[in-house]
Design a protein around this motif. Structure first.
Motif, PDB file in Angstrom:
ATOM      1  N   GLU A 186      -5.448 -42.410  -3.409  1.00 35.85           N
ATOM      2  CA  GLU A 186      -4.744 -41.120  -3.483  1.00 35.85           C
ATOM      3  C   GLU A 186      -5.731 -39.965  -3.587  1.00 35.85           C
ATOM      4  O   GLU A 186      -5.556 -38.917  -2.967  1.00 35.85           O
ATOM      5  CB  GLU A 186      -3.811 -41.090  -4.689  1.00 35.85           C
ATOM      6  CG  GLU A 186      -2.506 -41.841  -4.459  1.00 35.85           C
ATOM      7  CD  GLU A 186      -1.589 -41.748  -5.659  1.00 35.85           C
ATOM      8  OE1 GLU A 186      -1.360 -40.621  -6.143  1.00 35.85           O
ATOM      9  OE2 GLU A 186      -1.121 -42.805  -6.123  1.00 35.85           O
TER      10      GLU A 186
ATOM     11  N   SER B   4      -5.669 -34.340 -12.511  1.00 35.02           N
ATOM     12  CA  SER B   4      -4.953 -35.355 -13.288  1.00 35.02           C
ATOM     13  C   SER B   4      -5.224 -36.752 -12.716  1.00 35.02           C
ATOM     14  O   SER B   4      -5.294 -37.737 -13.465  1.00 35.02           O
ATOM     15  CB  SER B   4      -3.454 -35.054 -13.347  1.00 35.02           C
ATOM     16  OG  SER B   4      -2.925 -35.023 -12.058  1.00 35.02           O
ATOM     17  N   GLN B   5      -5.418 -36.824 -11.407  1.00 35.63           N
ATOM     18  CA  GLN B   5      -5.747 -38.116 -10.796  1.00 35.63           C
ATOM     19  C   GLN B   5      -7.159 -38.566 -11.199  1.00 35.63           C
ATOM     20  O   GLN B   5      -7.394 -39.743 -11.444  1.00 35.63           O
ATOM     21  CB  GLN B   5      -5.685 -38.025  -9.271  1.00 35.63           C
ATOM     22  CG  GLN B   5      -4.334 -37.650  -8.736  1.00 35.63           C
ATOM     23  CD  GLN B   5      -3.432 -38.859  -8.604  1.00 35.63           C
ATOM     24  OE1 GLN B   5      -3.239 -39.598  -9.558  1.00 35.63           O
ATOM     25  NE2 GLN B   5      -2.896 -39.062  -7.438  1.00 35.63           N
TER      26      GLN B   5
ATOM     27  N   ASN C 165      -7.999 -33.536  -7.340  1.00 33.72           N
ATOM     28  CA  ASN C 165      -6.795 -33.484  -8.178  1.00 33.72           C
ATOM     29  C   ASN C 165      -7.194 -33.939  -9.582  1.00 33.72           C
ATOM     30  O   ASN C 165      -7.503 -35.113  -9.821  1.00 33.72           O
ATOM     31  CB  ASN C 165      -5.718 -34.395  -7.579  1.00 33.72           C
ATOM     32  CG  ASN C 165      -4.433 -34.333  -8.357  1.00 33.72           C
ATOM     33  OD1 ASN C 165      -4.443 -34.429  -9.584  1.00 33.72           O
ATOM     34  ND2 ASN C 165      -3.324 -34.176  -7.662  1.00 33.72           N
TER      35      ASN C 165
HETATM   36  C1  LIG Z   1      -2.010 -34.193  -8.416  1.00 30.24           C
HETATM   37  O1  LIG Z   1      -1.422 -35.467  -8.230  1.00 30.24           O
HETATM   38  C2  LIG Z   1      -0.207 -35.651  -8.933  1.00 30.24           C
HETATM   39  C3  LIG Z   1       0.212 -37.116  -8.762  1.00 30.24           C
HETATM   40  O2  LIG Z   1       0.186 -37.528  -7.432  1.00 30.24           O
HETATM   41  C4  LIG Z   1       0.820 -34.687  -8.378  1.00 30.24           C
HETATM   42  O3  LIG Z   1       2.039 -34.847  -9.056  1.00 30.24           O
HETATM   43  C5  LIG Z   1       0.299 -33.255  -8.583  1.00 30.24           C
HETATM   44  O4  LIG Z   1       1.191 -32.339  -8.015  1.00 30.24           O
HETATM   45  C6  LIG Z   1      -1.063 -33.101  -7.950  1.00 30.24           C
HETATM   46  N1  LIG Z   1      -1.605 -31.798  -8.358  1.00 30.24           N
HETATM   47  C7  LIG Z   1      -2.085 -30.949  -7.482  1.00 30.24           C
HETATM   48  C8  LIG Z   1      -2.624 -29.679  -8.047  1.00 30.24           C
HETATM   49  O5  LIG Z   1      -2.093 -31.161  -6.294  1.00 30.24           O
END
Ligand SMILES: *[C@@H]1O[C@H](CO)[C@@H](O)[C@H](O)[C@H]1NC(C)=O
Length: 234
Positions: A103, A112-113, A110
């Protein structure tokens, strides 16, 4: 200078230890928009974005993927490892790491990832350190060490790139200041004199942390979505 993986880890541990000291309460929203208009904020926002990118560069993903796939291939077939009480958990954790990495490769940076991947990999490390067979522990450790050596080279390059960007940004910022501002912003200018002169890579890393520490209020805004992780995959 070559830093052993052990010293490298120690350095990074020291770096994380600095972090909690730097956080204070998030300011009110009108103070936030005032802050965001300032030259100071724009400078640190630029630094923040590029530091994040340098700590999790896209070049890291293929190396991570190789390492995780290599561990997976080995663990799929190793009979001794299959006897471990942690085997099922190891297989599940490996799969989650690979999924998260996939992902991330598709949607880089990203936060949180990245955090989730780091946490999962920490679990994986702990599992491999707990397996009963010493040979299996060593097999994993040698694969991990091999990856960390590659990672170090990649991170070194991305950090050097970041230092060039930061140096240019601070120089432009310095140029933009009038006399009064120069007086107010003397902390950044003093820092910059030291940063420009410094040639040692590790000390430049520490100076980067020091730089981010000059902006506690700005950092609270910037880090509300994404805390800087100086350690990424270790
Ligand atoms: C990061 O990944 C999460 C999980 O896939 C998603 O929900 C979130 O919107 C993403 N954040 C950004 C800033 O793209």
């Amino acid at each position: 200078m070559i830093i052993s993986p052990f010293k490298w880890t120690l350095l990074l541990v020291a770096i994380i230890a600095v972090q909690p000291i730097l956080s204070t309460a998030v300011p009110e929203s009108n103070e936030i928009s005032d802050l965001q208009q300032s030259k100071r904020y724009k400078l640190v926002a630029f630094a923040f974005e590029n530091l994040h990118r340098s700590l999790w560069p896209e070049e890291l993903y293929p190396a991570m993927k190789n390492y995780l796939n290599d561990v997976k291939k080995w663990s799929d077939h190793d009979e001794m490892l299959q006897q471990s009480q942690y085997y099922v958990k190891i297989q599940q954790t490996l799969k989650t790491c690979l999924d998260l990495l996939e992902e991330l490769s598709n949607h880089p940076f990203n936060c949180s990832q990245e955090t989730a991947l780091k946490a999962k990999h920490d679990t994986l490390k702990a599992l491999f350190k707990s397996v009963e067979s010493e040979r299996c522990q060593q097999m994993w450790a040698s694969k991990y060490l091999d990856f960390t050596l590659q990672m170090r080279t990649i991170l070194r390059k991305s950090a050097d790139k970041f230092y060039i960007l930061l140096t240019a940004a601070v120089a432009a910022y310095d140029k933009s200041l009038d006399e009064v501002e120069e007086y107010e912003e003397v902390d950044i200018l003093r820092w910059n004199e030291r940063f420009i002169k410094e040639t040692d890579f590790s000390r430049k890393q520490l100076l980067t942390i020091e730089f981010m520490g000059l902006f506690p209020d700005e950092r609270n805004i910037l880090e509300s979505d994404c805390k800087i992780q100086y350690t990424n995959f270790l």
